[in-house]
Scaffold this motif. Structure first.
Motif, PDB file in Angstrom:
ATOM      1  N   VAL A  18       0.839  -1.209   0.000  1.00  0.00           N
ATOM      2  CA  VAL A  18       0.000   0.000   0.000  1.00  0.00           C
ATOM      3  C   VAL A  18       0.868   1.251   0.000  1.00  0.00           C
ATOM      4  O   VAL A  18       0.611   2.214  -0.734  1.00  0.00           O
ATOM      5  N   GLY A  19       1.923   1.249   0.823  1.00  0.00           N
ATOM      6  CA  GLY A  19       2.816   2.400   0.870  1.00  0.00           C
ATOM      7  C   GLY A  19       3.530   2.636  -0.447  1.00  0.00           C
ATOM      8  O   GLY A  19       3.668   3.784  -0.898  1.00  0.00           O
ATOM      9  N   ILE A  20       3.975   1.556  -1.088  1.00  0.00           N
ATOM     10  CA  ILE A  20       4.637   1.690  -2.383  1.00  0.00           C
ATOM     11  C   ILE A  20       3.661   2.220  -3.432  1.00  0.00           C
ATOM     12  O   ILE A  20       4.015   3.061  -4.271  1.00  0.00           O
ATOM     13  N   SER A  21       2.421   1.745  -3.394  1.00  0.00           N
ATOM     14  CA  SER A  21       1.411   2.226  -4.345  1.00  0.00           C
ATOM     15  C   SER A  21       1.169   3.726  -4.171  1.00  0.00           C
ATOM     16  O   SER A  21       1.038   4.456  -5.166  1.00  0.00           O
ATOM     17  N   CYS A  22       1.120   4.175  -2.931  1.00  0.00           N
ATOM     18  CA  CYS A  22       0.920   5.609  -2.674  1.00  0.00           C
ATOM     19  C   CYS A  22       2.081   6.421  -3.224  1.00  0.00           C
ATOM     20  O   CYS A  22       1.891   7.491  -3.822  1.00  0.00           O
ATOM     21  N   MET A  23       3.307   5.929  -3.031  1.00  0.00           N
ATOM     22  CA  MET A  23       4.464   6.670  -3.519  1.00  0.00           C
ATOM     23  C   MET A  23       4.524   6.686  -5.034  1.00  0.00           C
ATOM     24  O   MET A  23       4.853   7.717  -5.640  1.00  0.00           O
ATOM     25  N   LYS A 102      15.140  29.293 -11.997  1.00  0.00           N
ATOM     26  CA  LYS A 102      16.324  28.787 -11.313  1.00  0.00           C
ATOM     27  C   LYS A 102      15.944  28.072 -10.030  1.00  0.00           C
ATOM     28  O   LYS A 102      16.427  26.983  -9.724  1.00  0.00           O
ATOM     29  N   THR A 103      15.057  28.692  -9.260  1.00  0.00           N
ATOM     30  CA  THR A 103      14.639  28.087  -7.991  1.00  0.00           C
ATOM     31  C   THR A 103      13.944  26.758  -8.234  1.00  0.00           C
ATOM     32  O   THR A 103      14.240  25.757  -7.580  1.00  0.00           O
ATOM     33  N   GLN A 104      13.033  26.719  -9.181  1.00  0.00           N
ATOM     34  CA  GLN A 104      12.306  25.498  -9.466  1.00  0.00           C
ATOM     35  C   GLN A 104      13.237  24.399  -9.964  1.00  0.00           C
ATOM     36  O   GLN A 104      13.054  23.230  -9.639  1.00  0.00           O
ATOM     37  N   LYS A 105      14.226  24.759 -10.760  1.00  0.00           N
ATOM     38  CA  LYS A 105      15.151  23.749 -11.264  1.00  0.00           C
ATOM     39  C   LYS A 105      15.927  23.109 -10.128  1.00  0.00           C
ATOM     40  O   LYS A 105      16.055  21.887 -10.049  1.00  0.00           O
ATOM     41  N   GLU A 106      16.432  23.916  -9.214  1.00  0.00           N
ATOM     42  CA  GLU A 106      17.220  23.385  -8.101  1.00  0.00           C
ATOM     43  C   GLU A 106      16.377  22.501  -7.199  1.00  0.00           C
ATOM     44  O   GLU A 106      16.781  21.394  -6.828  1.00  0.00           O
ATOM     45  N   TYR A 107      15.206  22.986  -6.818  1.00  0.00           N
ATOM     46  CA  TYR A 107      14.384  22.273  -5.848  1.00  0.00           C
ATOM     47  C   TYR A 107      13.719  21.043  -6.458  1.00  0.00           C
ATOM     48  O   TYR A 107      13.761  19.957  -5.856  1.00  0.00           O
ATOM     49  N   ASN A 108      13.112  21.199  -7.624  1.00  0.00           N
ATOM     50  CA  ASN A 108      12.364  20.078  -8.184  1.00  0.00           C
ATOM     51  C   ASN A 108      13.265  18.946  -8.644  1.00  0.00           C
ATOM     52  O   ASN A 108      12.931  17.768  -8.480  1.00  0.00           O
ATOM     53  N   LEU A 109      14.415  19.270  -9.211  1.00  0.00           N
ATOM     54  CA  LEU A 109      15.337  18.216  -9.603  1.00  0.00           C
ATOM     55  C   LEU A 109      15.875  17.476  -8.382  1.00  0.00           C
ATOM     56  O   LEU A 109      16.070  16.263  -8.414  1.00  0.00           O
ATOM     57  N   SER A 110      16.115  18.209  -7.303  1.00  0.00           N
ATOM     58  CA  SER A 110      16.573  17.560  -6.066  1.00  0.00           C
ATOM     59  C   SER A 110      15.495  16.643  -5.511  1.00  0.00           C
ATOM     60  O   SER A 110      15.769  15.500  -5.116  1.00  0.00           O
ATOM     61  N   ALA A 111      14.245  17.131  -5.478  1.00  0.00           N
ATOM     62  CA  ALA A 111      13.144  16.313  -4.967  1.00  0.00           C
ATOM     63  C   ALA A 111      12.936  15.075  -5.825  1.00  0.00           C
ATOM     64  O   ALA A 111      12.704  13.969  -5.311  1.00  0.00           O
ATOM     65  N   ALA A 112      13.042  15.222  -7.153  1.00  0.00           N
ATOM     66  CA  ALA A 112      12.863  14.075  -8.043  1.00  0.00           C
ATOM     67  C   ALA A 112      13.979  13.051  -7.858  1.00  0.00           C
ATOM     68  O   ALA A 112      13.729  11.842  -7.834  1.00  0.00           O
ATOM     69  N   ALA A 113      15.220  13.523  -7.713  1.00  0.00           N
ATOM     70  CA  ALA A 113      16.344  12.598  -7.528  1.00  0.00           C
ATOM     71  C   ALA A 113      16.206  11.828  -6.220  1.00  0.00           C
ATOM     72  O   ALA A 113      16.453  10.615  -6.166  1.00  0.00           O
ATOM     73  N   ILE A 114      15.799  12.502  -5.168  1.00  0.00           N
ATOM     74  CA  ILE A 114      15.625  11.832  -3.874  1.00  0.00           C
ATOM     75  C   ILE A 114      14.489  10.816  -3.952  1.00  0.00           C
ATOM     76  O   ILE A 114      14.561   9.731  -3.368  1.00  0.00           O
ATOM     77  N   ALA A 115      13.430  11.145  -4.685  1.00  0.00           N
ATOM     78  CA  ALA A 115      12.327  10.197  -4.866  1.00  0.00           C
ATOM     79  C   ALA A 115      12.778   8.951  -5.610  1.00  0.00           C
ATOM     80  O   ALA A 115      12.323   7.838  -5.312  1.00  0.00           O
ATOM     81  N   ALA A 151      13.836   4.218   2.614  1.00  0.00           N
ATOM     82  CA  ALA A 151      12.926   4.709   1.569  1.00  0.00           C
ATOM     83  C   ALA A 151      11.961   5.746   2.140  1.00  0.00           C
ATOM     84  O   ALA A 151      11.703   6.780   1.508  1.00  0.00           O
ATOM     85  N   GLY A 152      11.429   5.473   3.337  1.00  0.00           N
ATOM     86  CA  GLY A 152      10.539   6.435   3.962  1.00  0.00           C
ATOM     87  C   GLY A 152      11.226   7.750   4.277  1.00  0.00           C
ATOM     88  O   GLY A 152      10.647   8.831   4.083  1.00  0.00           O
ATOM     89  N   LEU A 153      12.479   7.691   4.725  1.00  0.00           N
ATOM     90  CA  LEU A 153      13.227   8.914   5.011  1.00  0.00           C
ATOM     91  C   LEU A 153      13.481   9.715   3.734  1.00  0.00           C
ATOM     92  O   LEU A 153      13.380  10.950   3.731  1.00  0.00           O
ATOM     93  N   CYS A 154      13.792   9.023   2.642  1.00  0.00           N
ATOM     94  CA  CYS A 154      13.976   9.722   1.367  1.00  0.00           C
ATOM     95  C   CYS A 154      12.687  10.406   0.922  1.00  0.00           C
ATOM     96  O   CYS A 154      12.716  11.529   0.387  1.00  0.00           O
ATOM     97  N   ILE A 155      11.566   9.742   1.146  1.00  0.00           N
ATOM     98  CA  ILE A 155      10.281  10.330   0.747  1.00  0.00           C
ATOM     99  C   ILE A 155       9.998  11.609   1.522  1.00  0.00           C
ATOM    100  O   ILE A 155       9.602  12.631   0.951  1.00  0.00           O
ATOM    101  N   ILE A 156      10.204  11.584   2.830  1.00  0.00           N
ATOM    102  CA  ILE A 156       9.894  12.784   3.623  1.00  0.00           C
ATOM    103  C   ILE A 156      10.862  13.914   3.297  1.00  0.00           C
ATOM    104  O   ILE A 156      10.500  15.096   3.362  1.00  0.00           O
ATOM    105  N   ILE A 157      12.114  13.586   2.928  1.00  0.00           N
ATOM    106  CA  ILE A 157      13.047  14.628   2.497  1.00  0.00           C
ATOM    107  C   ILE A 157      12.575  15.246   1.188  1.00  0.00           C
ATOM    108  O   ILE A 157      12.610  16.470   0.999  1.00  0.00           O
ATOM    109  N   SER A 158      12.112  14.406   0.259  1.00  0.00           N
ATOM    110  CA  SER A 158      11.574  14.910  -1.001  1.00  0.00           C
ATOM    111  C   SER A 158      10.360  15.795  -0.766  1.00  0.00           C
ATOM    112  O   SER A 158      10.208  16.850  -1.402  1.00  0.00           O
TER     113      SER A 158
END
Length: 232
Positions: A18-23, A102-115, A151-158
């Motif tokens: 269920v958790g994997i499906s949500c992610m 610039k802001t969106q590139k830095e933040y969103n790419l970081s969030a996507a990589a962590i995900a 995996a859960g820690l990476c998700i909350i960081i993202s």
């Protein structure tokens, strides 16, 4: 694996799925954050936006009545013309309408990589859990629990990176957005964090060796060491 322990692992495995499906739903959709500009005139067209890890969608909405909740332009469910693009707001600043490129590139790419890292940990955890059902492979539950906890820690960081991205856009004077709220994709990611961390800790507890109910009796029941007679 003992039958009682196997039942606990199966229940935990269901929660993990269920958790994997949500992610996966959160990663594949673009309703993490919904943004709207100031809106003080009714029966007018306004432009709102929603975005996720990979995609930005701009939507033109025709407002016909005042929003009773005072959320300005929207809600996003109203009909209107919609235009979505994958990371185009990262490449050309003139296409980043109302956004800080610039802001969106830095933040969103970081969030996507962590995900993506969280997805890798989830895959390793699944392999360990599946293999643990084999005979004499209970030891794989411990690394599985650690993988799901990571995996859960990476998700909350993202999630936190995306939250800071939204806050920075709202606070910036270069953007038109003044109001925002987190939508269902964001909630799916938060739910996945809770389920995966809980499941990872559960697997670690299940994999721990059981303590004897009465350690003193266990020691007394142990067979005495055989002693050979000394040669005279």
């Amino acid at each position: 694996m003992l039958e009682e322990r196997k039942t606990k692992v199966k229940i935990t495995f269901f929660v993990i799925l269920v958790g994997i499906s949500c992610m996966l739903a959160a990663m594949a959709t673009d309703h993490w954050t919904v943004l709207s500009p100031p809106f003080d005139k009714f029966n007018a067209t306004c432009e709102t936006a929603h975005f996720g890890l990979w995609k930005l969608c701009m939507k033109t909405i025709f407002m016909v009545e005042e929003d009773p909740e005072g959320q300005g332009c929207g809600p996003i469910s109203l009909p209107g013309a919609k235009n979505c693009s994958y990371f185009k707001h990262f490449t050309k600043e003139e296409e980043a309408k109302g956004f800080e490129a610039k802001t969106q590139k830095e933040y969103n790419l970081s969030a996507a990589a962590i995900a993506v890292f969280s997805l890798a940990f989830m895959t390793l955890g699944l392999l360990c859990v599946v293999c643990s059902f084999g005979k004499g492979r209970d030891y794989l539950l411990r690394p599985a629990g650690m993988f799901f906890a990571f995996a859960g820690l990476c998700i909350i960081i993202s999630v936190e990176v995306m939250r800071n991205s939204t806050k920075r856009m709202i606070d910036s004077e270069e953007t038109v957005w003044e109001q925002y709220y987190y939508s269902w994709s964001f909630e799916c990611a938060c739910t996945s964090f809770v389920l995966l961390v809980f499941s990872g800790l559960s697997l670690l507890i299940i994999s721990m060796p059981q303590m004897p109910r009465n350690p003193w009796e266990t020691c007394m029941d142990a067979e005495p060491d055989s002693m050979e007679p000394l040669d005279e």
